[in-house]
Enzyme design. Structure first.
Site, short mmCIF file in Angstrom:
data_model
loop_
_atom_site.label_atom_id
_atom_site.label_comp_id
_atom_site.label_asym_id
_atom_site.label_seq_id
_atom_site.Cartn_x
_atom_site.Cartn_y
_atom_site.Cartn_z
N ASP A 179 0.53 -1.26 0.00
CA ASP A 179 -0.32 0.04 0.18
C ASP A 179 0.90 0.95 0.08
O ASP A 179 1.81 1.54 0.71
CB ASP A 179 -0.73 -0.32 1.53
CG ASP A 179 -2.02 1.34 1.02
OD1 ASP A 179 -1.86 1.96 0.86
OD2 ASP A 179 -3.50 1.24 1.16
N ALA A 191 -4.47 4.59 -6.88
CA ALA A 191 -5.57 5.76 -6.14
C ALA A 191 -7.46 5.58 -6.32
O ALA A 191 -7.73 4.17 -6.89
CB ALA A 191 -5.62 6.36 -7.41
N ASN A 197 -5.08 8.36 0.63
CA ASN A 197 -4.65 7.24 -0.79
C ASN A 197 -4.31 8.37 -1.20
O ASN A 197 -3.00 7.58 -1.63
CB ASN A 197 -6.06 6.50 -0.57
CG ASN A 197 -5.78 5.47 -1.43
OD1 ASN A 197 -5.11 4.83 -1.54
ND2 ASN A 197 -5.67 5.36 -2.88
N TYR A 242 -12.06 14.06 -5.33
CA TYR A 242 -11.65 12.79 -5.94
C TYR A 242 -10.52 14.24 -7.32
O TYR A 242 -9.72 13.70 -7.82
CB TYR A 242 -12.31 11.55 -7.13
CG TYR A 242 -11.46 12.15 -8.41
CD1 TYR A 242 -10.75 10.50 -7.62
CD2 TYR A 242 -12.18 11.64 -9.64
CE1 TYR A 242 -10.11 9.87 -9.02
CE2 TYR A 242 -11.84 11.12 -11.09
CZ TYR A 242 -10.26 10.34 -10.65
OH TYR A 242 -9.92 9.49 -11.46
N LYS A 248 -6.40 15.04 -8.17
CA LYS A 248 -5.66 14.79 -9.16
C LYS A 248 -4.95 16.12 -9.18
O LYS A 248 -4.06 15.65 -9.82
CB LYS A 248 -6.23 13.94 -9.96
CG LYS A 248 -7.41 12.64 -10.15
CD LYS A 248 -5.71 11.83 -10.01
CE LYS A 248 -6.45 9.97 -10.16
NZ LYS A 248 -5.29 9.28 -10.18
N GLY A 279 -24.22 17.48 -10.51
CA GLY A 279 -22.85 17.37 -10.84
C GLY A 279 -22.95 16.97 -12.28
O GLY A 279 -21.45 16.55 -12.20
N ASP A 280 -24.28 15.71 -12.90
CA ASP A 280 -23.27 16.51 -14.02
C ASP A 280 -23.80 16.76 -14.93
O ASP A 280 -24.73 17.22 -15.56
CB ASP A 280 -24.85 14.74 -14.05
CG ASP A 280 -24.16 13.62 -14.06
OD1 ASP A 280 -22.61 12.95 -13.25
OD2 ASP A 280 -25.22 12.16 -13.86
#
Length: 330
Positions: free
Chosen positions: A55, A79, A96, A145, A149, A288-289
């Site tokens: 990990d 990820a 993470n 998310y 990135k 959010g789409d």
């Protein structure tokens, strides 16, 4: 030797196969939280693949890989990537994705490894101001998310300036399909992506599928997305690696097809390939789409010579064959 973090996962495993085809030696580092040991067993049949279970949040585990193998470059997929989960549990994603990457970069610097291809995302752009989206589009993520990135992209810029660690960031749009020879494919539990979920709905009880939003300003009222074939995507990583090996400078590229398909297009193509009617309920839009997310891929074509070869129909066909294989194991 190439280190592939997350190489037991969906995109990572296809990249490992592409590397092996080009006679690279590969070490896969994966915690198997979303990847599968069966995938590793498959990959080992096609070339020199070592597997290190570990990990990235554990510094010693990743540092041991660099002690055990002579790593020349890194391709970093490891990820968490579920947008909805990142909103509910951002801490999981920051620890993470961001802290894990910092541990990886620390191990790279300690071992003088200065080349990394990073799996980024179109989610770094956020709500599109225009389409198709090119690399000059502002980066303003609307979920944790995408933020993780983008933070990593900024970190890589700083590491280039300070340590001359060179990176290529590949910002994916929607990935689809499976290996042409049906060796690996998309295998998530739970599955959150549109195409495999549609295909899954054609097995067993033929459940009714939910389609979110039918009033978007598009040709048929449903969202438009840019679907890139996973094998085309893997080949882009090899071109990025070649670019870095030829002393290319830190750079970033959108990976998409420059072509959008609506959700209804996807359903129609799935029905054609499965030769089954798929029951659908029209649901309200999800928050959010965006109406349309389509890549401008001019830069990657010009600078890396990458061009998508496989269309949506091909991607769905390979995905369906893979789903049949998975269903036969249930």
């Amino acid at each position: 030797m190439i280190l592939v973090t997350g190489g037991a996962g969906y995109i990572g495993s296809h990249c490992v196969l592409a590397l092996l085809k080009q006679n690279y030696d590969v070490v896969v580092f994966d915690n198997l939280s979303t990847g599968h040991i069966e995938t590793i067993n498959t990959l080992e049949q096609y070339g020199n693949v070592a597997f290190a279970k570990g990990d990235l949040q554990n510094k010693e585990q990743i540092k041991n890989v660099f002690k055990s193998y002579k790593i020349d470059a890194v391709i970093h997929f490891a990820a968490f990537s579920q947008v909805g989960e990142s909103v509910k549990n951002p801490q999981k994603y920051y620890l993470n994705n961001v802290c894990g990457t910092l541990n990886l970069l620390e191990a790279m610097l300690e071992n003088n490894v200065k080349k990394i291809v990073f799996s980024s995302t179109a989610a770094t752009y956020g709500e599109p101001q225009y389409t198709p989206i090119d690399e000059k589009h502002p980066q303003n993520p609307i979920n944790p998310y995408g933020q993780t990135k983008l933070f990593i992209e900024k970190i890589l810029d700083d590491y280039d300036k300070a340590y001359e660690l060179k990176s290529v960031r590949l910002r994916y749009f929607n990935v689809a399909g499976a290996d042409s020879d049906n060796r690996v494919g998309e295998w998530h539990e739970p599955e959150t992506h549109l195409i495999p979920n549609i295909l899954k709905s054609t097995f067993g009880n033929s459940k009714t599928f939910e389609m979110y939003g039918s009033d978007y300003p598009t040709k048929d009222g449903t969202c438009v997305r840019d679907y890139i074939n996973v094998e085309d995507l893997a080949e882009a990583h090899l071109l990025a690696l070649k670019y870095l090996n030829n002393n290319g400078s830190t750079n970033f590229f959108n990976l998409g097809t420059k072509t959008g398909n609506t959700v209804k297009d996807v359903f129609s193509e799935c029905e054609k390939i499965c030769q089954k009617s798929i029951s659908v309920n029209i649901m309200p839009r999800r928050d959010g789409d965006p109406a349309s997310l389509v890549a401008d891929n001019t830069k990657v074509l010009t600078e890396l010579g990458w061009q998508p070869q496989r269309d949506l129909s091909y991607s769905i066909d390979t995905a369906y064959k893979w789903e049949q294989k998975l269903q036969s194991k249930i």
